[in-house]
Scaffold this motif. Sequence first.
Motif, PDB file in Angstrom:
ATOM      1  N   HIS A 111      10.018  -8.096   6.236  1.00  0.00           N
ATOM      2  CA  HIS A 111      10.099  -8.637   4.872  1.00  0.00           C
ATOM      3  C   HIS A 111      10.137  -7.484   3.873  1.00  0.00           C
ATOM      4  O   HIS A 111       9.700  -6.365   4.163  1.00  0.00           O
ATOM      5  N   GLY A 128       0.785  -1.229   0.000  1.00  0.00           N
ATOM      6  CA  GLY A 128       0.000   0.000   0.000  1.00  0.00           C
ATOM      7  C   GLY A 128       0.818   1.279   0.000  1.00  0.00           C
ATOM      8  O   GLY A 128       0.402   2.286  -0.568  1.00  0.00           O
ATOM      9  N   THR A 129       2.005   1.249   0.623  1.00  0.00           N
ATOM     10  CA  THR A 129       2.768   2.488   0.801  1.00  0.00           C
ATOM     11  C   THR A 129       3.047   3.230  -0.506  1.00  0.00           C
ATOM     12  O   THR A 129       2.924   4.452  -0.576  1.00  0.00           O
ATOM     13  N   LYS A 166       5.337   1.023  11.579  1.00  0.00           N
ATOM     14  CA  LYS A 166       6.633   0.595  11.033  1.00  0.00           C
ATOM     15  C   LYS A 166       7.815   1.052  11.913  1.00  0.00           C
ATOM     16  O   LYS A 166       8.952   0.673  11.675  1.00  0.00           O
ATOM     17  N   ASP A 214       7.834  -7.782  -6.985  1.00  0.00           N
ATOM     18  CA  ASP A 214       7.185  -9.044  -6.602  1.00  0.00           C
ATOM     19  C   ASP A 214       5.713  -8.986  -6.978  1.00  0.00           C
ATOM     20  O   ASP A 214       5.190  -7.930  -7.343  1.00  0.00           O
ATOM     21  N   ALA A 254       9.813  -6.890  -0.722  1.00  0.00           N
ATOM     22  CA  ALA A 254       9.333  -7.624  -1.893  1.00  0.00           C
ATOM     23  C   ALA A 254       8.610  -8.839  -1.329  1.00  0.00           C
ATOM     24  O   ALA A 254       7.796  -8.661  -0.414  1.00  0.00           O
ATOM     25  N   ARG A 307       1.783 -11.065  -5.979  1.00  0.00           N
ATOM     26  CA  ARG A 307       1.041 -12.082  -5.243  1.00  0.00           C
ATOM     27  C   ARG A 307       0.364 -12.979  -6.264  1.00  0.00           C
ATOM     28  O   ARG A 307      -0.109 -12.485  -7.281  1.00  0.00           O
TER      29      ARG A 307
HETATM   30  C1  6PG Z   1       3.890  -6.922  -1.405  1.00  0.00           C
HETATM   31  C2  6PG Z   1       5.057  -6.020  -1.249  1.00  0.00           C
HETATM   32  C3  6PG Z   1       5.553  -6.070   0.165  1.00  0.00           C
HETATM   33  C4  6PG Z   1       5.196  -4.724   0.755  1.00  0.00           C
HETATM   34  C5  6PG Z   1       5.183  -4.783   2.267  1.00  0.00           C
HETATM   35  C6  6PG Z   1       4.723  -3.480   2.874  1.00  0.00           C
HETATM   36  O1  6PG Z   1       3.638  -7.370  -2.480  1.00  0.00           O
HETATM   37  O2  6PG Z   1       3.212  -7.133  -0.417  1.00  0.00           O
HETATM   38  O3  6PG Z   1       5.961  -6.049  -2.192  1.00  0.00           O
HETATM   39  O4  6PG Z   1       6.880  -6.330   0.314  1.00  0.00           O
HETATM   40  O5  6PG Z   1       6.101  -3.752   0.300  1.00  0.00           O
HETATM   41  O6  6PG Z   1       4.309  -5.821   2.630  1.00  0.00           O
HETATM   42  O7  6PG Z   1       3.393  -3.299   2.535  1.00  0.00           O
HETATM   43  P1  6PG Z   1       2.644  -1.938   2.910  1.00  0.00           P
HETATM   44  O8  6PG Z   1       3.278  -0.878   2.102  1.00  0.00           O
HETATM   45  O9  6PG Z   1       1.227  -2.179   2.524  1.00  0.00           O
HETATM   46  O10 6PG Z   1       2.843  -1.707   4.397  1.00  0.00           O
END
Ligand code: 6PG
Length: 251
Positions: A153, A46-47, A207, A75, A155, A77
Amino acid sequence: MVVTPEIRIVPDAEALAAEAASLVVERARAAVAARGRFMLALSGGGTPRATYARLASLPEPDEMPWDRTWIFFGDERCVPTGHHESNLRMASDTLLSKVPVPPGQVFAMRGDSDDSDAAASEYAKTLAGVFGTRRGELPRFDLILLGFGVDGHTASLFPGSPVLKEVFRPVAAVHAAAATIPERITLTFPVINAAACVAFLGSGTEKAKVVRAMLAERAPLPAAMVEPTDGTLLWILDRAAAALLPSDTKR
Ligand code: 6PG
């Protein structure tokens, strides 16, 4: 070799989006001037949404050389195309559908594939084709945008995952039991660390603890293991995400 990250702290999420968007434009113009094209890997999560929205509504749209920009993903999903959890969907909705980047220069990971290992190898071939790399050579991105989770974590490189030890494959399929969407495809450390610039985007109080753990206490979490071998490492954080960093860490 320990890479000293440059840590940029900005007031809030909006300022973070502005800072990150101007970094993308700056790096794009420099890469196109030097090599005729800009190779960018987008982050999921989301960021970066606000950053993509900012890039899609630049006051001077021409300042971003979209026609000379090649876009990849850090990356994805493993969800059906168009699924609300798809990083491609997010990037398309906030950016790609709104800017004149040639569709032939946007390379999505096939998260909708039934065989994520095959999709990962396919993406590795795509990288080699577009970057013109031979076997054993790594593509060098001009800029890789990354986020990170509260577990450190980045990516789809999750704590404890065997893929953290990957030294050869540029792209891998992973099973992340802890993640909402466990099946994923991700760039690996060799590719991330071969980039000219890696920029982490971090926002929000939730965070702050992991930021301190990684940047002040050097906890060996995946995001903290990113160390470009011949490149710049940036952490762009808003005040809330940087709130627990000891003052000597804030350069
Ligand atoms: C994904 C991202 C993952 C993401 C983090 C932070 O596909 O989920 O690549 O690494 O950057 O989970 O996610 P937020 O920005 O939503 O906190």
